[in-house]
Enzyme design. Structure first.
Site, mmCIF file in Angstrom:
data_model
loop_
_atom_site.group_PDB
_atom_site.id
_atom_site.type_symbol
_atom_site.label_atom_id
_atom_site.label_comp_id
_atom_site.label_asym_id
_atom_site.label_seq_id
_atom_site.Cartn_x
_atom_site.Cartn_y
_atom_site.Cartn_z
ATOM 1 N N ASN A 7 74.022 -17.587 21.841
ATOM 2 C CA ASN A 7 74.003 -16.179 22.250
ATOM 3 C C ASN A 7 75.301 -15.934 23.003
ATOM 4 O O ASN A 7 75.452 -16.332 24.155
ATOM 5 C CB ASN A 7 72.782 -15.937 23.146
ATOM 6 C CG ASN A 7 72.668 -14.499 23.587
ATOM 7 O OD1 ASN A 7 73.562 -13.682 23.328
ATOM 8 N ND2 ASN A 7 71.587 -14.172 24.265
ATOM 9 N N HIS A 179 66.262 -5.381 21.088
ATOM 10 C CA HIS A 179 65.280 -6.394 21.521
ATOM 11 C C HIS A 179 64.316 -6.740 20.377
ATOM 12 O O HIS A 179 63.192 -7.170 20.613
ATOM 13 C CB HIS A 179 64.418 -5.912 22.708
ATOM 14 C CG HIS A 179 65.183 -5.519 23.924
ATOM 15 N ND1 HIS A 179 64.964 -4.336 24.603
ATOM 16 C CD2 HIS A 179 66.164 -6.145 24.613
ATOM 17 C CE1 HIS A 179 65.765 -4.253 25.630
ATOM 18 N NE2 HIS A 179 66.520 -5.337 25.663
ATOM 19 N N HIS A 207 58.854 -4.557 26.420
ATOM 20 C CA HIS A 207 59.849 -5.543 26.864
ATOM 21 C C HIS A 207 60.522 -4.924 28.091
ATOM 22 O O HIS A 207 61.343 -4.019 27.968
ATOM 23 C CB HIS A 207 60.842 -5.805 25.733
ATOM 24 C CG HIS A 207 61.969 -6.729 26.092
ATOM 25 N ND1 HIS A 207 62.086 -8.009 25.586
ATOM 26 C CD2 HIS A 207 63.023 -6.566 26.921
ATOM 27 C CE1 HIS A 207 63.158 -8.588 26.094
ATOM 28 N NE2 HIS A 207 63.755 -7.723 26.895
ATOM 29 N N GLY A 209 62.750 -5.734 31.178
ATOM 30 C CA GLY A 209 63.617 -6.680 31.892
ATOM 31 C C GLY A 209 64.718 -5.889 32.560
ATOM 32 O O GLY A 209 64.484 -4.781 33.043
ATOM 33 N N ARG A 240 70.345 1.510 33.810
ATOM 34 C CA ARG A 240 70.464 2.530 32.746
ATOM 35 C C ARG A 240 69.424 3.625 32.938
ATOM 36 O O ARG A 240 68.311 3.357 33.370
ATOM 37 C CB ARG A 240 70.293 1.867 31.373
ATOM 38 C CG ARG A 240 71.403 0.881 31.092
ATOM 39 C CD ARG A 240 71.200 0.169 29.784
ATOM 40 N NE ARG A 240 71.221 -1.265 29.952
ATOM 41 C CZ ARG A 240 70.751 -2.138 29.061
ATOM 42 N NH1 ARG A 240 70.233 -1.707 27.930
ATOM 43 N NH2 ARG A 240 70.798 -3.430 29.304
ATOM 44 N N GLU A 383 63.118 -15.527 22.702
ATOM 45 C CA GLU A 383 64.017 -15.075 21.636
ATOM 46 C C GLU A 383 64.717 -16.256 20.979
ATOM 47 O O GLU A 383 64.945 -16.255 19.772
ATOM 48 C CB GLU A 383 65.036 -14.080 22.214
ATOM 49 C CG GLU A 383 64.396 -12.725 22.503
ATOM 50 C CD GLU A 383 65.146 -11.890 23.520
ATOM 51 O OE1 GLU A 383 65.116 -12.256 24.721
ATOM 52 O OE2 GLU A 383 65.754 -10.883 23.145
#
Ligand code: ADP
Length: 398
Positions: A7, A179, A207, A209, A240, A383
């Site tokens: 990643n 996601h 989800h 986080g 955000r 993931e």
């Protein structure tokens, strides 16, 4: 099958070596501050953790360090690189081109470059990671697993915005969602926990986080999701904004004399929990401040829970029913209070939380009361395992 999962961010790189046969993490680590002073690698295997500060000018050097760490006689996990059967790369944006994971070839690389404009902060780093692995492990198949792929099943009514249609055709302006690997993983696990076929279930996966998204998963397929073209919409996140009336943007640009990149910065980096509370982007800090009586911190949490609850209700309506709500990622897996507050008021849908069962962290648990007709599940996401499994499956198929 032993799969190396990568990643890659712009200045960091996370990795895991996973044996998919026993779903076992053989080694994992993080390369940080690539191209910046003070770069280092942290490598973990078998309870050992080693950290080494060294010059890491680019991603290729970073991946070479990962390979060396994996082969190290003292703290490695491999005797030969031939044991790695494939590398699975997390790629953020696959545009409309990729509805599934793919084995990377020249054509795929060309398409990834085309999609880079849609995720300028992420895709270029993902491409660099792939190229570095290709040059260091030239005989090992490389696979791309996209954050957007799972959401490619959304119907047009869910992904087309109410804008002139030509902007979709010309510029690809539509809802993509993110996601996806996490939403797919937890919905598969939810079906296992409920001992029911996934194609018969209506599930809302939350989800929550640092970045958050909520998805309506009907029959195992994403039919709507709260993130869109970018990663701002939906519920509020660490920094955000979540949903704002689009009219706010030109208004604020004029009033505060802001450029497009300045307003972008505000929406992505200065809003959400941080922007409202003025305390922190980290839910733990905001919860602590709210408990000490900070009103704006409490308001930020109220908004997070309220918006998430609204999405759960909206998606239950969109799917025409609801079998389970799933909570995952940092907040969803760990915050008992946020989960409880989100579920307050969902009883009318048949979702009743058991306060005692909800007192759990980081484990797969059904936290609904026995008489709740909708199950409420806490499922830690994974993931990396999903990427490894997708990669192994593709490579086995050949
Ligand atoms: P990312 O999106 O960066 O992968 P994570 O999924 O790790 O983020 O989630 C990070 C968020 O999870 C942070 O807001 C953090 O405060 C929150 N979190 C982690 N542990 C807890 C906890 N015990 N209680 C409340 N929030 C938590």
């Amino acid at each position: 099958m032993k799969i190396l999962v990568i990643n890659c961010g712009s200045s960091s790189l996370k990795y895991q070596l996973i044996d998919t046969d026993g779903e076992q993490v053989m080694a994992k680590g993080l390369v940080e501050r690539i191209g910046i002073e003070g770069s280092l690698i942290t490598h973990q295997t078998d309870g050992q953790k080693i950290q080494k500060e060294t010059d890491i000018p680019d991603h290729k050097v970073g991946i070479k360090l990962v390979v060396d760490a994996l082969l190290s006689p003292e703290h490695g996990a491999l005797t030969s690189l031939d044991e790695i059967k494939a590398v699975g790369h997390r790629v953020v944006h696959g545009g409309e081109k990729f509805a599934n994971s793919v084995i990377i070839n020249d054509e795929v690389m060309a398409t990834l470059h085309e999609c880079a404009g849609l995720a300028p902060l992420h895709n270029p780093a993902n491409i660099i990671g792939i190229e570095a692995c290709q040059s260091l492990l030239p005989d090992v198949p490389q696979v791309a697993v996209f954050d957007t792929a799972f959401h490619q099943t959304m119907p047009p009514k869910a992904y087309i915005y109410g804008l002139p249609y030509e902007y979709y055709e010309k510029y690809g302006v539509r809802r993509y969602g993110f996601h996806g690997t996490s939403h797919k993983y937890v919905s598969l696990r939810a079906a296992k926990m409920l001992k029911k076929p996934l194609n018969e279930l209506k599930v809302v996966t939350c989800h929550l986080g640092n970045g958050s998204s909520i998805t309506a998963v009907k029959g195992g397929q994403s039919m709507d999701t709260s993130l869109g073209l970018g990663t701002i919409s939906g519920t509020i996140m660490g920094t955000r904004s979540g949903d704002v009336d689009p009219a706010v943007i030109p208004y604020l640009m004029e009033q505060a004399d802001l450029s497009a990149s300045e307003i972008n910065d505000i929406l992505y980096k200065k809003s959400g929990l941080l922007g409202i509370s003025g305390v922190s982007s980290d839910a733990r800090d905001v919860e602590a401040a709210a408990n000490e009586g900070n009103k704006r911190a409490k308001l930020a949490l109220d908004i997070l829970c309220y918006l998430t609850r609204k999405y759960i209700g909206a998606y239950a309506a969109a799917m025409g029913g609801l079998d389970a709500v799933v909570f995952t990622a940092g907040i969803g897996e760990n915050s008992t209070t946020i989960r409880a507050q989100i579920c307050q008021g969902l009883e009318f849908l048949g979702a009743k939380m058991d306060a005692e069962k909800n007192n759990t962290r980081g484990k797969e648990v059904d936290v609904a009361t026995t008489d709740s007709t909708v199950r409420i599940l806490v499922i830690p996401t994974n993931e990396e395992l999903m990427i490894a499994q997708d990669t192994a499956e593709l490579v086995a198929r050949g």
